[in-house]
Design a protein around this motif. Structure first.
Motif, mmCIF file in Angstrom:
data_model
loop_
_atom_site.group_PDB
_atom_site.id
_atom_site.type_symbol
_atom_site.label_atom_id
_atom_site.label_comp_id
_atom_site.label_asym_id
_atom_site.label_seq_id
_atom_site.Cartn_x
_atom_site.Cartn_y
_atom_site.Cartn_z
ATOM 1 N N GLY A 1 12.194 2.396 -7.297
ATOM 2 C CA GLY A 1 11.246 1.834 -6.335
ATOM 3 C C GLY A 1 10.415 0.714 -6.928
ATOM 4 N N TRP A 2 10.058 0.884 -8.212
ATOM 5 C CA TRP A 2 9.278 -0.162 -8.877
ATOM 6 C C TRP A 2 10.104 -1.440 -8.999
ATOM 7 C CZ3 TRP A 2 9.654 -3.036 -13.362
ATOM 8 C CH2 TRP A 2 8.500 -3.716 -13.735
ATOM 9 N N ALA A 3 11.366 -1.301 -9.396
ATOM 10 C CA ALA A 3 12.235 -2.463 -9.551
ATOM 11 C C ALA A 3 12.493 -3.137 -8.206
ATOM 12 C CB ALA A 3 13.560 -2.048 -10.188
ATOM 13 N N ALA A 4 12.682 -2.346 -7.161
ATOM 14 C CA ALA A 4 12.907 -2.931 -5.835
ATOM 15 C C ALA A 4 11.689 -3.723 -5.373
ATOM 16 C CB ALA A 4 13.241 -1.835 -4.828
ATOM 17 N N MET B 1 9.456 -5.146 -7.335
ATOM 18 C CA MET B 1 9.340 -6.349 -8.169
ATOM 19 C C MET B 1 10.304 -7.438 -7.695
ATOM 20 S SD MET B 1 6.864 -5.868 -10.121
ATOM 21 C CE MET B 1 6.066 -4.695 -9.065
ATOM 22 N N ILE B 2 11.495 -7.033 -7.256
ATOM 23 C CA ILE B 2 12.439 -8.006 -6.690
ATOM 24 C C ILE B 2 11.859 -8.592 -5.408
ATOM 25 C CG2 ILE B 2 14.711 -8.244 -5.604
ATOM 26 C CD1 ILE B 2 15.716 -6.145 -7.640
ATOM 27 N N PHE B 3 11.289 -7.749 -4.574
ATOM 28 C CA PHE B 3 10.672 -8.208 -3.332
ATOM 29 C C PHE B 3 9.521 -9.179 -3.615
ATOM 30 C CE2 PHE B 3 7.339 -7.315 -0.078
ATOM 31 C CZ PHE B 3 7.968 -7.907 0.998
ATOM 32 N N LEU B 4 8.650 -8.822 -4.569
ATOM 33 C CA LEU B 4 7.537 -9.706 -4.916
ATOM 34 C C LEU B 4 8.038 -11.004 -5.538
ATOM 35 C CD1 LEU B 4 4.948 -7.146 -6.297
ATOM 36 C CD2 LEU B 4 4.902 -8.339 -4.104
ATOM 37 N N GLY B 5 9.108 -10.911 -6.321
ATOM 38 C CA GLY B 5 9.680 -12.122 -6.904
ATOM 39 C C GLY B 5 10.201 -13.079 -5.836
ATOM 40 N N PHE C 1 0.811 -1.219 0.000
ATOM 41 C CA PHE C 1 0.000 0.000 0.000
ATOM 42 C C PHE C 1 0.848 1.274 0.000
ATOM 43 C CE2 PHE C 1 -2.415 3.339 2.137
ATOM 44 C CZ PHE C 1 -3.446 3.466 1.210
ATOM 45 N N PRO C 2 1.809 1.434 0.938
ATOM 46 C CA PRO C 2 2.616 2.657 0.866
ATOM 47 C C PRO C 2 3.447 2.739 -0.408
ATOM 48 C CG PRO C 2 3.137 1.393 2.843
ATOM 49 C CD PRO C 2 2.127 0.632 2.090
ATOM 50 N N TRP C 3 3.860 1.601 -0.913
ATOM 51 C CA TRP C 3 4.615 1.595 -2.160
ATOM 52 C C TRP C 3 3.748 2.111 -3.305
ATOM 53 C CZ3 TRP C 3 3.448 -1.618 -6.390
ATOM 54 C CH2 TRP C 3 4.355 -1.548 -7.455
ATOM 55 N N ALA C 4 2.502 1.645 -3.368
ATOM 56 C CA ALA C 4 1.613 2.067 -4.440
ATOM 57 C C ALA C 4 1.272 3.553 -4.334
ATOM 58 C CB ALA C 4 0.335 1.238 -4.408
ATOM 59 N N VAL C 5 1.145 4.057 -3.111
ATOM 60 C CA VAL C 5 0.815 5.470 -2.932
ATOM 61 C C VAL C 5 1.975 6.365 -3.360
ATOM 62 C CG1 VAL C 5 0.317 7.209 -1.165
ATOM 63 C CG2 VAL C 5 -0.893 5.024 -1.132
ATOM 64 N N SER C 6 3.184 5.944 -3.095
ATOM 65 C CA SER C 6 4.351 6.786 -3.391
ATOM 66 C C SER C 6 5.082 6.375 -4.664
ATOM 67 C CB SER C 6 5.325 6.741 -2.217
ATOM 68 O OG SER C 6 5.830 5.429 -2.064
ATOM 69 N N LEU C 7 4.449 5.609 -5.518
ATOM 70 C CA LEU C 7 5.141 5.090 -6.702
ATOM 71 C C LEU C 7 5.594 6.192 -7.644
ATOM 72 C CD1 LEU C 7 6.100 2.609 -8.169
ATOM 73 C CD2 LEU C 7 3.869 2.434 -9.263
ATOM 74 N N ASP C 8 4.787 7.252 -7.803
ATOM 75 C CA ASP C 8 5.200 8.316 -8.716
ATOM 76 C C ASP C 8 6.402 9.101 -8.193
ATOM 77 O OD1 ASP C 8 3.710 9.326 -6.664
ATOM 78 O OD2 ASP C 8 2.671 10.845 -7.852
ATOM 79 N N GLU C 9 6.629 9.080 -6.885
ATOM 80 C CA GLU C 9 7.771 9.797 -6.310
ATOM 81 C C GLU C 9 9.054 8.962 -6.317
ATOM 82 O OE1 GLU C 9 6.684 11.057 -2.430
ATOM 83 O OE2 GLU C 9 4.893 12.122 -3.129
ATOM 84 N N ILE C 10 8.919 7.648 -6.147
ATOM 85 C CA ILE C 10 10.124 6.815 -6.049
ATOM 86 C C ILE C 10 10.613 6.335 -7.408
ATOM 87 C CG2 ILE C 10 9.692 6.097 -3.693
ATOM 88 C CD1 ILE C 10 8.542 3.511 -4.698
ATOM 89 N N GLY C 11 9.772 6.415 -8.421
ATOM 90 C CA GLY C 11 10.200 6.144 -9.793
ATOM 91 C C GLY C 11 10.494 4.676 -10.076
#
Length: 124
Positions: A97-100, A102-106, A84-94
């Motif tokens: 953050g998205w790649a990090a 995806m690694i975590f979800l993987g 949830f916090p990742w999705a809220v701040s996705l436009d700020e972390i670029g």
């Protein structure tokens, strides 16, 4: 010489915390002592959750699969709390953050596949 007056708010905070925690611990004990909750009788000691005596000792061991399922639930529950916090701040972390994430979800998907292959999700 050191000015100790700067520590006064911290000491006040610790004093209030100590008083409140003592009240929350000792007040219920005093109330139960005054209301007679400490005097057991057969009615108070009777079964109240299911209505009949337990089949076996309450300290019996659980199957290890119960704990595995519980640990998997906690892991994936924490995953949802991180999403949830990742999705809220996705436009700020670029993209970083998205790649990090995806690694975590993987890693979590690999853990789920491993648990599934080992039979941790099988229940009899």
């Amino acid at each position: 010489m050191v000015d100790l007056s700067q520590y006064l708010p911290i000491l006040l905070f610790l004093g209030v915390a100590l008083v409140l925690s003592s009240v929350f611990v000792f007040a219920p004990m005093a109330v139960s002592r005054l209301t007679g909750a400490h005097k057991p009788d057969p009615e108070k000691l009777s079964e109240y959750e299911c209505g009949f005596p337990a089949f076996e000792d309450s300290r019996s061991q659980f199957d290890v699969r119960f704990y595995l399922v519980a640990i998997l639930f906690i892991i994936f529950d924490l995953e949802a709390a991180f999403l949830f916090p990742w999705a809220v701040s996705l436009d700020e972390i670029g993209w970083t953050g998205w790649a990090a994430m995806m690694i975590f979800l993987g890693e979590l998907v690999l853990g789920l596949v491993y648990a599934w292959k080992k039979g941790a999700l099988e229940w009899e």
